[in-house]
Design a protein around this motif. Sequence first.
Motif, short mmCIF file in Angstrom:
data_model
loop_
_atom_site.label_atom_id
_atom_site.label_comp_id
_atom_site.label_asym_id
_atom_site.label_seq_id
_atom_site.Cartn_x
_atom_site.Cartn_y
_atom_site.Cartn_z
N UNK A 652 -53.48 -13.95 42.72
CA UNK A 652 -52.29 -13.12 42.89
C UNK A 652 -51.05 -13.72 42.24
N UNK A 653 -51.05 -15.02 42.01
CA UNK A 653 -49.85 -15.69 41.50
C UNK A 653 -49.55 -15.22 40.07
N UNK A 654 -48.34 -14.67 39.88
CA UNK A 654 -47.95 -14.15 38.57
C UNK A 654 -46.72 -14.86 38.01
N UNK A 655 -45.91 -15.44 38.88
CA UNK A 655 -44.67 -16.07 38.43
C UNK A 655 -44.61 -17.48 39.01
N UNK A 656 -44.51 -18.47 38.14
CA UNK A 656 -44.42 -19.87 38.54
C UNK A 656 -43.21 -20.48 37.86
N UNK A 657 -42.26 -20.93 38.67
CA UNK A 657 -41.02 -21.50 38.14
C UNK A 657 -40.85 -22.91 38.70
N UNK A 658 -40.98 -23.90 37.82
CA UNK A 658 -40.83 -25.31 38.19
C UNK A 658 -39.61 -25.93 37.51
N UNK A 659 -38.65 -25.12 37.15
CA UNK A 659 -37.48 -25.56 36.40
C UNK A 659 -36.71 -26.67 37.12
N UNK A 660 -36.14 -27.55 36.31
CA UNK A 660 -35.34 -28.68 36.79
C UNK A 660 -36.17 -29.62 37.68
N UNK A 661 -37.45 -29.68 37.38
CA UNK A 661 -38.30 -30.66 38.05
C UNK A 661 -38.22 -31.97 37.29
N UNK A 662 -37.19 -32.73 37.56
CA UNK A 662 -36.91 -33.93 36.76
C UNK A 662 -37.96 -35.02 36.94
N UNK A 663 -38.75 -34.95 38.01
CA UNK A 663 -39.77 -35.97 38.23
C UNK A 663 -41.16 -35.49 37.81
N UNK A 664 -41.26 -34.25 37.41
CA UNK A 664 -42.56 -33.68 37.06
C UNK A 664 -43.07 -34.31 35.76
N UNK A 665 -44.31 -34.83 35.82
CA UNK A 665 -44.92 -35.50 34.66
C UNK A 665 -46.05 -34.67 34.07
N UNK A 666 -46.86 -34.09 34.91
CA UNK A 666 -48.04 -33.39 34.38
C UNK A 666 -48.31 -32.09 35.13
N UNK A 667 -48.94 -31.17 34.39
CA UNK A 667 -49.38 -29.88 34.94
C UNK A 667 -50.84 -29.72 34.59
N UNK A 668 -51.67 -29.51 35.60
CA UNK A 668 -53.12 -29.48 35.36
C UNK A 668 -53.74 -28.23 35.98
N UNK A 669 -54.94 -27.93 35.49
CA UNK A 669 -55.78 -26.86 36.05
C UNK A 669 -55.08 -25.50 36.10
N UNK A 670 -54.44 -25.17 35.01
CA UNK A 670 -53.78 -23.87 34.95
C UNK A 670 -54.79 -22.72 34.92
N UNK A 671 -56.03 -23.03 34.61
CA UNK A 671 -57.03 -21.96 34.59
C UNK A 671 -57.26 -21.39 35.98
N UNK A 672 -56.78 -22.10 37.02
CA UNK A 672 -56.91 -21.60 38.39
C UNK A 672 -55.85 -20.54 38.73
N UNK A 673 -54.99 -20.25 37.76
CA UNK A 673 -54.00 -19.18 37.95
C UNK A 673 -54.23 -18.14 36.85
N UNK A 674 -55.33 -17.43 36.87
CA UNK A 674 -55.71 -16.59 35.73
C UNK A 674 -54.78 -15.40 35.50
N UNK A 675 -54.02 -14.97 36.51
CA UNK A 675 -53.15 -13.80 36.36
C UNK A 675 -51.69 -14.19 36.08
N UNK A 676 -51.46 -15.45 35.80
CA UNK A 676 -50.08 -15.92 35.59
C UNK A 676 -49.44 -15.21 34.40
N UNK A 677 -48.20 -14.68 34.63
CA UNK A 677 -47.48 -13.95 33.59
C UNK A 677 -46.24 -14.70 33.12
N UNK A 678 -45.63 -15.43 34.03
CA UNK A 678 -44.39 -16.13 33.71
C UNK A 678 -44.51 -17.59 34.14
N UNK A 679 -44.22 -18.50 33.20
CA UNK A 679 -44.22 -19.93 33.49
C UNK A 679 -42.91 -20.52 32.99
N UNK A 680 -42.07 -20.99 33.92
CA UNK A 680 -40.77 -21.54 33.57
C UNK A 680 -40.75 -23.02 33.89
N UNK A 681 -40.52 -23.84 32.86
CA UNK A 681 -40.47 -25.30 33.00
C UNK A 681 -39.15 -25.84 32.44
#
Length: 1129
Positions: A652-681
């Motif tokens: 169901x997840x379509x919008x993922x916003x991780x903006x201003x994640x100053x400590x974020x180093x890695x993003x993994x297993x995006x295939x587990x969000x197959x319906x994702x439409x918007x990704x903001x980093x």
Amino acid sequence: MASTSTLIYDVFLSFRGEDTRNSFTDHLYKALHEAGIRTFRDAEEIREGQELKPEIERSITESKASIIVFSENFANSRWCLDELWLILEQKRKRGNFVLPLFYGVDPSDVKNQRGSFRIEAKNKVKGSQWKLLKVNCWNQRGSLVIEDSKWTEDNVQRWKAALTEAANLKGMVVSGSETAFIANVVHKIYCELDLKLLSTPTILSGIETQAEMINTWLKDERPGSSVLAICGMGGSGKTTLAKYVYNSNKQNFESSSFIEEIENQPRGLLGLQKQLLRDVLGSNTMMISSVSEGTSHIEKAIQLKKVLIVVDDIDDQDNLSTLFGTRRFPTQSKIIITTRILNINSWFGSISWACHVHKIELLNLDNSMELLSCHAFGSKVPMEGFHEIAAQLAQYCGGNPLALKVLGSSLFVNAEDPRIKNNMIEVWRSKMKSLSSLKGDLDSKIQGVLQKSFESLPCHSHKELFLHIACLLIGQTTHRMIKALENDWHAKSGIQTLINRCLVTFKSHTHKLTMHKLLQDMAIKLVREESKDPAKRSRVTHHDESYHLLRNQEGSETIEALALDVRKVELGMGSEEFETSSLVKMKNLKLLKLNYVKLTGSYEKFPELRWFWWNGCNLKTIPLGFMSSFLVTLNLGFADLEKFEPPMVLNSLKILDLSFGYKLVSICNLHRIPKLETLALWNCTNLTHVCKTIRDLEKLYYLNLQGCTKLWKASFICGEILEQSLFSLPQSLLKLLLLSNPFEILPFDLKMVRVLELSCCHNLKSLPCLPRTLKELSVDWCTSLEKLTFDMGRFTLDKFSYEGCFKLCEIEGLFKLVSVEKHDDPADLEHIQWIKAYENHKVDLVGDMITNGRTFTIQLLYEYGIRSTYLQDIKDESMATHEYKSSSEFLSFHVPSHPKKHMIQGLNVTFLYKSSGVDTYYMWPPFAKISNRTTGITWVYNPVVFCKPRVDEDVVWLSYWPIRNMFNIGDEIHVNILLDNGMTVKECGASLVYIDGNEENREDKFEKMARMKEEEVIGGDLSGFEVTKGGYYLCRSDFFRSMTTLYLKWLFGDDIQCAVELGVSFNSESETDKIKKVVSCIVGVESVLIQEDIGRLIVCGHFNPQAIVMCVREFEKLVHLFSHKIIEL
């Protein structure tokens, strides 16, 4: 007498019916009406013996301007003369614009009362005899004429003075094509009245009285009378009143600016300052780097010019100080602000400005009925059968315009079927019975009215949707809102219903929903009234209440939405850390908004959210149970996350916003969000790894990697770090944001991307082979960018911005700019090798934004196959070698015969120009027009840059046009150089360029020509620039904005009417007659009017304005083209 604000008509049309009613005046009225100019014309002829009809007197006083058609029998009618006198009285009192038209009469006869305009007193009887006396006489046709007592000596003298005064005004003599003349009149009226006004509601009930005091204040020129505040509650009509006053008075100022909803502007204060300065100064070229600098410029502008400024909806003193500063300074400008704060005088305590306060009044019953009926029935009065119930509803609204509009719209009636109509009457009566009298202050009454509008929503889901938006989602983009709420509340159709019911407003420029503060407060109060216990309400959005609820773990199944910002809770409440168990009881919680809240504990029984906003999330990784299978939107801005990895498949997840994640180093297993439409980093400044399975996200269409500065220094892998290329983008991606990143070359294959934003990528040097799918590109402030190319070899963008690209010198299909110093192709300098001697010479290039902040030596400009350069203050004998020369802007020649072994390669065109001495802030680029009159082909070229001449300094433009086989022996060629008023042409020249036709060279040339057929150059494919058959406008920049169409029709259209005004020093009457006769003989000229007293020659017809100038210069060398107007027939 009507007040200055009661202006129902734009124009009052005065005329003698028997002369022009069914001819000229009828045509003029139709043209004014079709142009959207509200015009009053008396539909009936006044009969002899009648008084001037009251509606005519009223219409004169309620019109902004008047047109007087003087015709043969005008002065025979005392009603026409009375109209004339009243029109001029309005001009004296209110400054109304008056335009006399002389139809078949000589203006001097009107001025001196000669001929048919000779009037005399008819009866010289004194005293009360005038009331009884009527004298019978016979006119020349033998008809009986009854003269009345109006032809007194006093009246006749008053009318004579009016005739003289009108004739002394700047009028127009009807001549030539009547259609063209009328079009010119319409254009003049439109310009004089400045009809480009702000949009206001159709029904402005009771606004005249409200505006009267403000109009008086605007005329007060005393020091310390510069600011006025329109104060009142939300929805009371402050903005409408401000717009009405602005429209009514802006013509009395040098310039004006209206800034709407300042508190809700997404552009910030710097953007507002730029808008204000652009409006006040009439220029978009001022560079402002900071808010404080903008404040300084605004202070200076307000002092230098008399301007009218309206700032709408300002509730922050700091914003006001930022816009206008804190210093008092002398000014004739006027500033109007609208605000809900009544004690706004306290804002001006630190400075000595006086602020006049105008407290807005609510509508009376009559005006309320009118406004309610407009929205409920589509008319100013209630539909038959609804009057009584409408009056009750209007009383209930308490005079609040917003409440009347909203409630009226919610009960709209448009039924012709009597049964449906009767049913709606019952609906109205039922609704009225359900309303209870609300006691208390004014705010409570309006609260009640808005609540009833909410109750009229047709579906329960619409009501729930409205409450969710009002309590939690204001400021979110409409797209994200619809995605999150569609499954549970049918948001797509529901939002449309809310828009139609005037409960929310969609802002197209921000793609966000807005809601009036009254409506939002009403919704929050409705929710609070559900229970005194916050735990038993459907929504908990008051931060103190949310804090206590979570601290005491008092949640319940009733709660569907909760918001908590620990920064806004009352000081001293305690820790910002809560147990996740405090949310467990909220089993129906669907919307959760947390700001800087710390949660600890297990997420095993975390609520199954649809929309989750958690700014300042304290998690390092995503735990199991944190994201439910129902989650649609997840926003974890400013989080402590170091690694994002969904622990399960989330369909169901379509919008993922991780903006201003100053400590974020890695993003993994995006295939587990197959319906994702918007990704903001956005601004994940430490992000180094993104799972390569991002390429498999078939629904992803928006990706924001702005400010991910370390991402380009690492590989994109899943699991372990390897050195490999960046990940591939999915085929579905349409919008990609890569702003403020350090890469030197684009790291992706763009494939199907349509929108690409690369602004502030300061290391980016080139963008090669941009795909044909790309339609919008922004590279503003890419300060190292030098070159852009396209895979099709031609410019394919619909939107393109490149401000601050100081090294950009080539945009394929648009232009290429190369300094002569660095030029290494001798063939391009074949005929102008001598300019190499001046390669370090400076030139002042202006025009396109590419010139901003740069200094230039002599450059070669390439556009559409045309090669050109500017030489500033250089005199070289080599410039004089031309076959064809002219000392004006125009020359013509016939293509001569040439040796068989030679063929035409191109055309050299040169012109010498200088400053005209006219002080212009901005100059338009020159037009270079080459026409083959034999074949009907015309090219009009606007160079993207040009050299602005200094005072007393000449500039030479050298150009080469690759004509090739477009010219044949015997063809008639015209060359026109058309410049802005700030520049004048001293001479121009042209020469044909030939090539040797030997077989080897010819074969090479033909091969080159074949390649050019695919390019957007002269001799190639210019279909995208064809504005008329055989006419090509070689320019991509809209220099002339709203006037562009008129300029194109002037340059290309044979059926366009020109009105040219020339300044001429007429030395003698015989010379004047000669000029008029010669100009009249020019093909296309339809009328010539000479105004010797002011030195003007006005010519109308279908012609090139420069041809008129050249003709007149045979008699008068000092002729000056003041203006030309293009009139669409």
